[in-house]
Design a protein around this motif. Structure first.
Motif, short mmCIF file in Angstrom:
data_model
loop_
_atom_site.label_atom_id
_atom_site.label_comp_id
_atom_site.label_asym_id
_atom_site.label_seq_id
_atom_site.Cartn_x
_atom_site.Cartn_y
_atom_site.Cartn_z
N ARG A 176 0.81 -1.22 0.00
CA ARG A 176 0.00 0.00 0.00
C ARG A 176 0.84 1.27 0.00
O ARG A 176 0.43 2.30 -0.51
CB ARG A 176 -0.94 0.01 1.21
CG ARG A 176 -2.05 -1.04 1.12
CD ARG A 176 -2.95 -0.81 -0.08
NE ARG A 176 -4.01 -1.81 -0.20
CZ ARG A 176 -3.90 -2.90 -0.94
NH1 ARG A 176 -2.78 -3.13 -1.64
NH2 ARG A 176 -4.90 -3.78 -1.02
N ARG A 177 2.03 1.21 0.60
CA ARG A 177 2.92 2.38 0.59
C ARG A 177 3.92 2.21 -0.54
O ARG A 177 5.02 1.70 -0.38
CB ARG A 177 3.63 2.51 1.93
CG ARG A 177 2.72 2.83 3.10
CD ARG A 177 2.39 4.32 3.16
NE ARG A 177 3.57 5.11 3.50
CZ ARG A 177 3.62 6.43 3.44
NH1 ARG A 177 2.55 7.11 3.05
NH2 ARG A 177 4.72 7.08 3.78
N ILE A 178 3.48 2.63 -1.74
CA ILE A 178 4.24 2.38 -2.95
C ILE A 178 4.90 3.67 -3.44
O ILE A 178 4.30 4.74 -3.38
CB ILE A 178 3.32 1.81 -4.04
CG1 ILE A 178 2.62 0.53 -3.55
CG2 ILE A 178 4.10 1.52 -5.32
CD1 ILE A 178 1.57 -0.01 -4.51
N SER A 213 5.80 8.45 -2.44
CA SER A 213 6.90 9.33 -2.82
C SER A 213 7.29 8.99 -4.25
O SER A 213 6.98 7.91 -4.76
CB SER A 213 8.11 9.14 -1.90
OG SER A 213 9.18 9.96 -2.30
N THR A 214 7.95 9.91 -4.92
CA THR A 214 8.55 9.64 -6.22
C THR A 214 9.94 10.27 -6.21
O THR A 214 10.17 11.28 -5.54
CB THR A 214 7.74 10.22 -7.39
OG1 THR A 214 7.72 11.64 -7.28
CG2 THR A 214 6.33 9.67 -7.42
N GLY A 215 10.84 9.68 -6.92
CA GLY A 215 12.19 10.23 -6.97
C GLY A 215 12.98 9.63 -8.11
O GLY A 215 12.76 8.48 -8.49
N ASP A 216 13.89 10.40 -8.66
CA ASP A 216 14.80 9.91 -9.69
C ASP A 216 16.14 9.64 -9.02
O ASP A 216 16.67 10.50 -8.30
CB ASP A 216 14.96 10.95 -10.80
CG ASP A 216 13.66 11.21 -11.53
OD1 ASP A 216 12.78 10.32 -11.50
OD2 ASP A 216 13.51 12.29 -12.11
N ILE A 217 16.70 8.47 -9.26
CA ILE A 217 17.92 8.08 -8.56
C ILE A 217 19.00 7.64 -9.53
O ILE A 217 18.74 7.34 -10.69
CB ILE A 217 17.64 6.95 -7.55
CG1 ILE A 217 17.29 5.65 -8.28
CG2 ILE A 217 16.54 7.33 -6.57
CD1 ILE A 217 17.20 4.46 -7.36
N ASP A 218 20.24 7.61 -9.01
CA ASP A 218 21.37 7.01 -9.71
C ASP A 218 22.24 6.33 -8.66
O ASP A 218 21.83 6.17 -7.50
CB ASP A 218 22.14 8.06 -10.52
CG ASP A 218 22.64 9.21 -9.65
OD1 ASP A 218 22.69 9.06 -8.39
OD2 ASP A 218 22.99 10.27 -10.21
N GLU A 219 23.44 5.91 -9.05
CA GLU A 219 24.30 5.18 -8.13
C GLU A 219 24.62 5.97 -6.86
O GLU A 219 24.77 5.40 -5.78
CB GLU A 219 25.61 4.79 -8.82
CG GLU A 219 25.46 3.78 -9.94
CD GLU A 219 25.15 4.44 -11.28
OE1 GLU A 219 24.78 5.63 -11.27
OE2 GLU A 219 25.26 3.76 -12.32
N VAL A 226 16.69 4.90 -0.53
CA VAL A 226 16.05 3.69 -0.02
C VAL A 226 15.89 3.75 1.50
O VAL A 226 14.84 3.38 2.05
CB VAL A 226 16.83 2.44 -0.44
CG1 VAL A 226 16.32 1.20 0.30
CG2 VAL A 226 16.71 2.22 -1.95
N ARG A 227 16.90 4.21 2.20
CA ARG A 227 16.80 4.34 3.67
C ARG A 227 15.66 5.29 4.04
O ARG A 227 14.90 5.03 4.98
CB ARG A 227 18.12 4.85 4.25
CG ARG A 227 19.26 3.86 4.20
CD ARG A 227 20.42 4.33 5.07
NE ARG A 227 21.63 3.59 4.76
CZ ARG A 227 22.60 4.02 3.96
NH1 ARG A 227 22.47 5.22 3.37
NH2 ARG A 227 23.66 3.30 3.74
N ASP A 231 12.26 4.40 6.22
CA ASP A 231 11.90 5.18 7.42
C ASP A 231 10.49 5.75 7.31
O ASP A 231 9.81 5.95 8.33
CB ASP A 231 12.90 6.33 7.61
CG ASP A 231 14.28 5.84 8.03
OD1 ASP A 231 14.37 4.68 8.48
OD2 ASP A 231 15.25 6.61 7.88
N ASP A 232 10.04 6.00 6.08
CA ASP A 232 8.70 6.55 5.86
C ASP A 232 7.63 5.47 5.72
O ASP A 232 6.47 5.77 5.41
CB ASP A 232 8.68 7.42 4.60
CG ASP A 232 9.45 8.72 4.78
OD1 ASP A 232 9.71 9.09 5.94
OD2 ASP A 232 9.81 9.35 3.76
#
Length: 325
Positions: A176-178, A213-219, A226-227, A231-232
């Motif tokens: 549910r928390r996607i 939440s949404t976010g763009d990530i890289d290395e 992710v942490r 936590d959320d």
């Protein structure tokens, strides 16, 4: 030292036939009743002399260049795209056509290939702008796909199903928390936004909620992101593609987060990487080889004035369930 080009006239003199007869054979002109023995003799002598067809003259005479131009978005040439292009190129080659690709760049000064090559068909991975369509038609290209500056033609193939399948699968797993994880590559910004929007619409229709939440990530950002998600209270991730999913999986495992117990992850594209990871990655498979063949069939139907191919299973996305969900 220059070598004189062998012409059809040279072949005609060598076999003792008229230039017209030899031309009919070498150009495979339809409607001519030429004995098979004569045809065989002409072709054998042309091969012995090293005759090569003047493709520019043939194109001028026939009105066809036998070139299919594929206009690519400014995306990275990843596994999915390479597979797509390889299969399309092979299928067109078997039909006697060459696939040529070009990538328009913002602010680029190169002359568009549709002006210099005069392709028989122009195909686009995304809708063309009204300005591009006008330029293509002014260059004399009759067959263009998509024919309009809207997404209707592309969306009709079902390419939007992947994000829907990702979200529906996670909901069915009780998540549910996607969150949605995109790529920071600026070349992919439009495609990331499109998949995010499609996934968000599915999530809202099913639960009434949006992404946690949404976010763009890289290395450099994967571990911290992710942490923060954990936590959320986040319990699942819809990843833009398998590369992003792999970054999240690696960051979660290094942080001691159990996958999929604490965090489920689903990717997109089903690259070879997906099945090799431990745990193996749940993902969405699109038949890129099949799509390449479909693209080739679309082009060939246009040049032959035939009905367009019927979209089959190759245009459908399919969920591949593995260990991360």
């Amino acid at each position: 030292m220059s070598t004189k080009r062998v012409t059809a006239a040279d072949v005609a003199r060598a076999v003792g036939l008229s230039r017209a007869t030899v031309g009919f054979v070498l150009n495979d002109t339809p409607g001519q009743t030429i004995p098979e023995a004569t045809r065989t003799r002409v072709l054998a002598e042309a091969k012995r002399l090293g005759y090569r067809a003047n493709t520019a003259a043939q194109a001028l005479a026939s009105g066809r260049s036998r070139i299919i131009l594929l206009v690519l978005p400014d995306w990275p040439l990843d596994y999915s795209m390479r597979t797509h292009l390889d299969e399309a190129s092979l299928a067109l080659d078997e039909a006697g056509y060459s696939l040529v690709t070009m990538t328009p760049h913002p602010g680029g000064q190169a002359r568009p290939l549709w002006e210099t090559l005069r392709p028989d068909v122009i195909l686009g991975m995304q809708p063309f702008t009204p300005e591009q369509l006008a330029e293509m038609r002014a260059s004399g290209v009759e067959h263009i796909f998509p024919p309009t500056a809207t997404r209707d033609d592309a969306d009709s193939l079902g390419f939007a199903d992947g994000p829907r399948l990702q979200v529906e699968h996670l909901i069915a797993r009780g998540r549910r928390r996607i969150v949605f994880a995109g790529s920071r590559d600026p070349r992919l910004a439009g495609l990331v936004a499109e998949r995010r929007e499609l996934a968000a619409a599915t999530l809202h229709a099913a639960t009434g909620d949006g992404f946690a939440s949404t976010g763009d990530i890289d290395e450099t950002a994967a571990s911290e992101t992710v942490r923060r998600w954990i936590d959320d209270g986040v319990d699942a991730v819809v990843a833009y593609n398998d590369d992003i999913a792999a970054l999240i999986l690696q960051a979660a495992l290094r942080a001691g987060i159990a996958v999929p117990t604490a965090l489920a992850i689903v990717g997109h594209d089903d690259t070879p990487l997906a099945g090799l990871l431990t745990p193996s990655l749940s993902t969405v498979r699109v038949d890129n080889a099949g799509l390449g063949r479909y693209l080739a069939a679309l082009a060939l139907s246009a040049v032959n004035d035939g009905p367009p191919p019927v979209a089959g299973p190759e245009t459908e996305a399919r969920l591949i369930v593995r260990e991360t969900t």
